[in-house]
Design a protein around this motif. Structure first.
Motif, PDB file in Angstrom:
ATOM      1  N   VAL A  53      29.833  17.285  39.043  1.00 23.75           N
ATOM      2  CA  VAL A  53      30.969  16.516  38.540  1.00 23.75           C
ATOM      3  C   VAL A  53      32.260  17.294  38.755  1.00 23.75           C
ATOM      4  N   THR A  54      33.345  16.562  38.942  1.00 31.98           N
ATOM      5  CA  THR A  54      34.659  17.196  39.015  1.00 31.98           C
ATOM      6  C   THR A  54      35.283  17.213  37.619  1.00 31.98           C
ATOM      7  N   PRO A  55      36.268  18.075  37.368  1.00 30.42           N
ATOM      8  CA  PRO A  55      36.911  18.124  36.051  1.00 30.42           C
ATOM      9  C   PRO A  55      37.699  16.869  35.697  1.00 30.42           C
ATOM     10  N   ASP A  56      38.020  16.025  36.682  1.00 30.07           N
ATOM     11  CA  ASP A  56      38.750  14.796  36.377  1.00 30.07           C
ATOM     12  C   ASP A  56      37.854  13.570  36.525  1.00 30.07           C
ATOM     13  N   SER A  57      36.645  13.678  35.976  1.00 32.96           N
ATOM     14  CA  SER A  57      35.696  12.569  36.020  1.00 32.96           C
ATOM     15  C   SER A  57      35.063  12.382  34.645  1.00 32.96           C
ATOM     16  N   TYR A  58      34.384  11.275  34.492  1.00 28.66           N
ATOM     17  CA  TYR A  58      33.558  11.074  33.304  1.00 28.66           C
ATOM     18  C   TYR A  58      32.376  10.203  33.680  1.00 28.66           C
ATOM     19  N   PHE A  59      31.341  10.199  32.829  1.00 26.50           N
ATOM     20  CA  PHE A  59      30.177   9.353  33.034  1.00 26.50           C
ATOM     21  C   PHE A  59      29.756   8.810  31.679  1.00 26.50           C
ATOM     22  N   SER A  60      29.553   7.500  31.612  1.00 23.14           N
ATOM     23  CA  SER A  60      29.252   6.917  30.316  1.00 23.14           C
ATOM     24  C   SER A  60      28.323   5.725  30.452  1.00 23.14           C
ATOM     25  N   VAL A  61      27.529   5.501  29.437  1.00 28.50           N
ATOM     26  CA  VAL A  61      26.658   4.341  29.408  1.00 28.50           C
ATOM     27  C   VAL A  61      27.470   3.056  29.350  1.00 28.50           C
ATOM     28  N   ILE A  62      28.696   3.138  28.840  1.00 26.69           N
ATOM     29  CA  ILE A  62      29.579   1.998  28.745  1.00 26.69           C
ATOM     30  C   ILE A  62      30.997   2.497  28.539  1.00 26.69           C
ATOM     31  N   ALA A  63      31.990   1.751  28.959  1.00 23.31           N
ATOM     32  CA  ALA A  63      33.382   2.136  28.733  1.00 23.31           C
ATOM     33  C   ALA A  63      33.677   2.121  27.233  1.00 23.31           C
ATOM     34  N   PRO A  64      34.506   3.061  26.754  1.00 23.25           N
ATOM     35  CA  PRO A  64      34.789   3.123  25.311  1.00 23.25           C
ATOM     36  C   PRO A  64      35.324   1.817  24.748  1.00 23.25           C
TER      37      PRO A  64
END
Length: 472
Positions: free
Chosen positions: A412-423
Motif C-alpha cells: 500500500v502507498t501512504p496516500d491510500s486506504y482499503f475498506s469493506v465499505i466507504a465511511p
C-alpha cells in the motif's frame, strides 16, 4: 478496402527485410510430429479438371484463374519470418485467391503451420484477409474451422503467443477462429470486420458495427492501427509476448505521492480521494517501459477505467492490470481477468494497481453481469500460475477493489486506504448521523498502516530513487 496487399506484401509490411521463408508444401514431418499427424500443404492430388469434393461445376476453372491471377496455389501462404529480430510463424491470407476463403487445403496449411510453431517454440502471427469458408467445398470447407480452432487451442496450451492482424476484410470463419481467438488482436484502420460478410448482413444493419473502429469500441479488438504503422506496433508486441518474462514476482513500484502515514481514518480517505494524488498512469510510466495495452472484454464492452497490457521491467516482460480511480465496470473486470489468464499461459508475472471507490453498481452494470465479472477476476488471481504483485495506490473500495489484490503480496502507498465499505455508506447503513463518518472511518481501521497491522498488506511502500530504466 483499407489496404490492397497480397499475402506476400502483407508479410513484407510487418517482417524484417528479406527474412520470410515459406514452409515447404508436401509430405514433411517437423520435429517429433509424424506426417500422418500433421500433413503440411495440399491434400492428395486431384485430377487437373476436378471440381472438388461436392463436385461444384466450374470450381477447377475458378481455382486455375485464381492461381494465374495471384501466383499462389491456395488462399494462405505460411512460413517463418523475423519481426523485430525474433522469429515467428506467419500465416498470411491471399484475398485475391477466391476471396481468401478457407478450403481443405487452406485448413491443412494452417494446421501444419501451428504444428511447426509448437515444434520450434515460436509465436504465431496471422495476417487475416478472408471472406469466410469456401462454399464450393461445402461442409468439407466448413469443417476446417474445427481443425483450425483445435490447432489454436493446442498452441495456446503450449504457452505460445498468437497475434492476429485483421486486414480488409476479415469476416466469417477466419475472423471467428484465427482472428477472434488470438491473444492480441490488431486491426488495420478502416478494415471490415465481422462474422457476417458484406453480402449476407441484414439490410438494416448498422455498417459501423462491422468496422475495425466499431469492433474496437465493442471490446473485440485491442487496437486499431494505420497500415503504415503496423511494423513498429507488431514488433513491440512480439518483443513483449515472445521475449523473456521477468523471472520472479514484480516488485511494487515506489510511492509517488505522500510518504507519511495518515494519522486518522478520515485523513486516509481524504488523501486517497485527492484529485492531486498520482494515478495509475503515473505509476506505470515510472515503473515500466515500452508498454502496449490490451483492450476490451471480448464480450461487447470496454472500460477506460482499467488499464491492461504488457511492459518491460528491467528489460523483462511483465503484465499489468490497473484501476484508474473510477468505479470499475463489468467489462473492466473481464478485461483484467483476460489479461491475468493470458499472462499465466505465457509465464509472465503480473502487477495490479488497485484504485477504485468500488464496483459500478448501476442498473447497466448489473445487467452486464457485474457479479460474474468480479468473480472472474477473483478466480483468475487465485488460479494464477505466475506471481501477482499488488499495490494499492488510492481508494480500495470493498470487493470491487479486493478482486484485483494478490493474497499475501499486496502493498500500500501512504496516500491510500482499503475498506469493506466507504465511511459515508457505513453510517447510512447503521442509521447514524452523517457527522459520525469520521469516527466510523477510524472504527473501520482503513488506513494503510492498519492494513499492514491486520495482515492484509505486507507493508507501506516509500519513495525511492529515480529509476535508471524510466522512459524519458
Amino acid at each position: 478496402m483499407a489496404e490492397p496487399w497480397s499475402a506476400r506484401e502483407a508479410v513484407r509490411q510487418v517482417a524484417d527485410e528479406c527474412t520470410f521463408e515459406e514452409l515447404p508444401y508436401g509430405a514433411v514431418a517437423y520435429g517429433d510430429l509424424p506426417y500422418e499427424t500433421v500433413p503440411y500443404g495440399d491434400p492428395p492430388p486431384e485430377p487437373p479438371d476436378s471440381d472438388g469434393p461436392l463436385p461444384w461445376p466450374g470450381y477447377a476453372a475458378a481455382r486455375a484463374r485464381a492461381e494465374q491471377r495471384t501466383g499462389e496455389r491456395e488462399s494462405v501462404v505460411c512460413g517463418t519470418a523475423a519481426v523485430g529480430g525474433r522469429t515467428v510463424v506467419v500465416v498470411s491470407f491471399e484475398f485475391g485467391y477466391l476471396g481468401g476463403s478457407l478450403g481443405a487445403r487452406t485448413g491443412r496449411r494452417i494446421e501444419a503451420a501451428h504444428a511447426y510453431a509448437r515444434a520450434h517454440r515460436l509465436p504465431v502471427v496471422s495476417l487475416i484477409a478472408t471472406g469466410g469458408s469456401r462454399m464450393q467445398e461445402g461442409l468439407v470447407a466448413l469443417g476446417q474451422l474445427q481443425r483450425v480452432a483445435a490447432q489454436s487451442a493446442l498452441t495456446r496450451a503450449a504457452g505460445l503467443a498468437q497475434l492476429a492482424v485483421l486486414r480488409d476484410p476479415a469476416t466469417g470463419g477466419g475472423w471467428a477462429t484465427l482472428g477472434a481467438g488470438a491473444d492480441v488482436i490488431l486491426a488495420v484502420e478502416g478494415a471490415q470486420i465481422g462474422f457476417a460478410g458484406s453480402r449476407v448482413r441484414p439490410t438494416d444493419a448498422d455498417p459501423a458495427a462491422y468496422t475495425a473502429e466499431g469492433q474496437r469500441a465493442a471490446g473485440a479488438v485491442d487496437a486499431v492501427v494505420r497500415a503504415g504503422e503496423l511494423r513498429p506496433v507488431l514488433r513491440l508486441w512480439v518483443r513483449l509476448l515472445a521475449g523473456p518474462p521477468a523471472p520472479a514476482a514484480v516488485p511494487p513500484p515506489y510511492a509517488l505521492g505522500r510518504t507519511d502515514a495518515p494519522p486518522t481514518g478520515r485523513e486516509a480517505v481524504r488523501r486517497a480521494r485527492s484529485p492531486h494524488r498520482p494515478r495509475a498512469a503515473a505509476y506505470l510510466d515510472a515503473h515500466l517501459r515500452e508498454r502496449a495495452e490490451v483492450s476490451g472484454d471480448r464480450a461487447g464492452g470496454t472500460d477506460p477505467g482499467v488499464l491492461c497490457g504488457f511492459g518491460l521491467y528491467e528489460g523483462r516482460t511483465v503484465a499489468y492490470a490497473a484501476q484508474t480511480g473510477t468505479a470499475t465496470r463489468p467489462a473492466g473486470y473481464r478485461t483484467a481477468a483476460r489479461l491475468i489468464r493470458l499472462a499465466g499461459r505465457l509465464g509472465t508475472p503480473v502487477l495490479t494497481l488497485v484504485d477504485t471507490p468500488g464496483a459500478a453498481n448501476d442498473a447497466a452494470a448489473e445487467r452486464a453481469g457485474a457479479g460474474g465479472a468480479i468473480a472472474e477476476v477473483f478466480a483468475a488471481v487465485a488460479e494464477s500460475p505466475v506471481p501477482v504483485t499488488t499495490l494499492v495506490i488510492g481508494e480500495g473500495g470493498s470487493g470491487g477493489a479486493l478482486a484485483l489484490a494478490a493474497p499475501g503480496n499486496t502493498w500500500v502507498t501512504p496516500d491510500s486506504y482499503f475498506s469493506v465499505i466507504a465511511p459515508e455508506l457505513a453510517v447510512a447503513i447503521l442509521k447514524r448521523p452523517p457527522d459520525e463518518a469520521d469516527a466510523t472511518a477510524d472504527a473501520l481501521r482503513l488506513r494503510p498502516q492498519d492494513m499492514a497491522e491486520l495482515g492484509l498488506a505486507r507493508g507501506l511502500v516509500r519513495a525511492g530513487p529515480a529509476r535508471t530504466d524510466r522512459p524519458a
